[in-house]
Design a protein around this motif. Structure first.
Motif, mmCIF file in Angstrom:
data_model
loop_
_atom_site.group_PDB
_atom_site.id
_atom_site.type_symbol
_atom_site.label_atom_id
_atom_site.label_comp_id
_atom_site.label_asym_id
_atom_site.label_seq_id
_atom_site.Cartn_x
_atom_site.Cartn_y
_atom_site.Cartn_z
ATOM 1 N N GLU A 1 0.787 -11.425 2.415
ATOM 2 C CA GLU A 1 1.809 -10.397 2.312
ATOM 3 C C GLU A 1 2.736 -10.494 3.515
ATOM 4 O OE1 GLU A 1 0.028 -6.472 0.462
ATOM 5 O OE2 GLU A 1 -1.348 -7.242 1.986
ATOM 6 N N SER A 2 3.939 -9.979 3.341
ATOM 7 C CA SER A 2 4.864 -9.881 4.461
ATOM 8 C C SER A 2 4.514 -8.668 5.309
ATOM 9 C CB SER A 2 6.302 -9.776 3.944
ATOM 10 O OG SER A 2 6.477 -8.558 3.227
ATOM 11 N N THR A 3 5.080 -8.617 6.492
ATOM 12 C CA THR A 3 4.815 -7.476 7.374
ATOM 13 C C THR A 3 5.349 -6.179 6.775
ATOM 14 O OG1 THR A 3 6.851 -8.029 8.590
ATOM 15 C CG2 THR A 3 4.761 -8.896 9.449
ATOM 16 N N SER A 4 6.435 -6.259 6.017
ATOM 17 C CA SER A 4 6.977 -5.050 5.388
ATOM 18 C C SER A 4 6.025 -4.510 4.328
ATOM 19 C CB SER A 4 8.337 -5.355 4.749
ATOM 20 O OG SER A 4 9.262 -5.797 5.718
ATOM 21 N N GLN A 5 5.403 -5.401 3.585
ATOM 22 C CA GLN A 5 4.444 -4.955 2.575
ATOM 23 C C GLN A 5 3.222 -4.317 3.222
ATOM 24 O OE1 GLN A 5 4.058 -8.802 0.628
ATOM 25 N NE2 GLN A 5 5.134 -8.039 -1.178
ATOM 26 N N VAL A 6 2.730 -4.899 4.299
ATOM 27 C CA VAL A 6 1.591 -4.317 4.990
ATOM 28 C C VAL A 6 1.971 -2.972 5.599
ATOM 29 C CG1 VAL A 6 -0.101 -4.669 6.822
ATOM 30 C CG2 VAL A 6 0.650 -6.606 5.451
#
Length: 451
Positions: A129-134
């Motif tokens: 996942e990307s940092t935005s998703q996390v």
């Protein structure tokens, strides 16, 4: 005629080490895919003898070896600490596996936030996942903290660089199948890549006394994906399991160098994350007033935990030539064996009946200690008579119709009495028929037969 020259195996399997003359997509020995590689093997064998060097520390008798106390640092999640033996040990390498969607990332994000709340730095590296998703999931769970660092990396060198930059007290890599090393000429997730990445992370953990939690994928058979060496290298192998149809999740350890392997942690998946269930005894029992026919309660063991579980059965007459046998949460072959025992040893005729057996709450019973309860639920449904209220039935049933003693019988009985059951039917009964008649006996002085 000249003898044909013996061919030298030029290919070998990186998983099991088997050699072969030609390339195979699947290893003929260990049946692993994509592990056969080319190698150069000289036709002349040179004997190499290792030179002896002075040891850095002389060997000493085991009785004179000093003890090093292992300190467990609690994560703040009691159920996870129970499974890990009290917490996370500095320098430990922990492998957490589970099926997709079972809640591995959610549990680890909650763990990272709890550790970060103590003031320690935590680095969460996500390769899926990307940092935005996390960040979006962390906001939903309420796990935002200034000392929780996020990174989205799939290169091993970049992950090691992030560790040098952040200097965390806990490293979480989600998952090892998405991280690759540029020094290995293969795709991420291949056995050679998994082996190299795991070795590098474990060396990092030991060198810096940095606990590392590695997320691992599982195969369709439920085993940890990748080379078996991965499970040998790490210190702890934990597994999260659960049914997607229910919110209950179990965490257990398959290997633990710092604690027991028979502890089980209970969680409940919710919209806000994984919620602890410290006392799951009431999750697998229906709430009703009067007893109902076809229901029977037993006490199952999950690790060191004794859990009361209700088993329900339904027996319906049918005119079909092949009556149906439907099970949910119990072994179908075990139920078929118990049906044969009931008909042969007890006299309950079920050959012209459909039989349905299920557990309450989606729990799966695999131990033989639930045999007598399954038989009790079926007998109660066949006779259309409920089992006496407050009764718990525990025991393994043999093909001879006898009841065998089960493990941890005292623990099971104590848990049954703690939650309000005042009558336990177990190995005190000599045969299945005697036990079932005692369970189905009415409160009056007379006892009717069950057939």
């Amino acid at each position: 005629m000249a003898k044909s020259r013996e061919k030298t195996p030029n290919y070998h399997c990186t998983e099991c080490g088997a050699t072969m003359l030609k390339w195979f997509g699947q290893c003929p020995e260990c049946q692993a895919w994509g592990t056969v590689v080319d190698r150069f093997e000289s036709r002349t064998t040179h004997r190499v003898q290792a030179a002896a060097i002075a040891p850095s520390q002389a060997a000493r008798p085991i009785t004179e070896t000093p003890l090093e106390h292992v300190h467990h640092r609690p994560t703040g999640i009691g159920e996870l600490d129970r499974v890990l033996g009290g917490g996370i040990v500095p320098g430990a390498a922990i492998l957490l596996s589970g099926e997709p969607g079972v809640g591995k990332s959610t549990l680890l994000l909650e763990t990272a936030a709890r550790v970060a709340q103590t003031g320690a730095r935590v680095l969460y590296v996500s390769g899926e996942e990307s940092t935005s998703q996390v960040r979006l999931r962390a906001e939903r769970m309420g796990t935002l903290h200034d000392t929780l660092f996020l990174a989205s990396e799939t290169d091993l060198a970049a992950v090691l660089g992030q560790v040098e930059h952040v200097q965390p007290a806990l490293l979480i890599v989600d998952s090892i199948q998405t991280v690759a090393s540029a020094e290995i000429d293969s795709l991420a997730g291949q056995p050679s890549q998994v082996r190299e990445v795991a070795s590098a992370l474990i060396r990092l953990a030991k060198a810096k006394s940095l606990p590392v939690i590695i997320v691992g994928h599982v195969t369709k058979d439920g085993h940890v994906a990748g080379p078996r060496l991965l499970e040998h290298l790490v210190d702890v192998v934990a597994h999260v399991e659960g049914d997607r149809q229910t919110a209950l999740r179990f965490a257990r350890t398959l290997k633990n160098r710092f604690g027991p392997t028979d502890e089980v942690g209970c969680f409940e998946m919710s919209g806000e994350g994984m919620r602890e269930v410290p006392d799951p005894s009431g999750l697998f029992i229906s709430e009703r007033g009067a007893p109902v026919s076809g229901t029977c309660v037993t006490v199952a063991l999950e690790g060191r935990r004794a859990l009361p579980v209700e088993i329900q059965a339904l027996v319906v007459p049918t005119q079909a030539p092949n009556p149906r046998r439907v099970t949910n949460g119990v072994d179908a072959s075990r139920v078929a064996m118990l049906l044969a025992v009931l008909e042969k040893r007890v006299g309950i005729k079920l050959g012209q009946c459909d039989v349905y057996v299920s557990t309450v709450g989606g729990v799966k019973l695999t131990e033989p200690a639930a045999d007598l309860a399954i038989a009790g639920a079926i007998a109660s449904a066949a006779a259309n008579r409920p089992i006496t209220a407050g009764t718990v039935v525990i025991g393994e049933v043999s093909l001879a119709g006898e009841i065998r003693r089960v493990s941890q019988a005292n623990l099971r009985e104590q848990e049954a009495r703690r939650v309000g059951f005042n009558r336990v039917i177990s190995t005190d009964s000599e045969t299945v028929g005697t036990a079932l008649r005692a369970a189905l006996a009415k409160q009056q002085s007379r006892t009717d037969s069950i057939d």
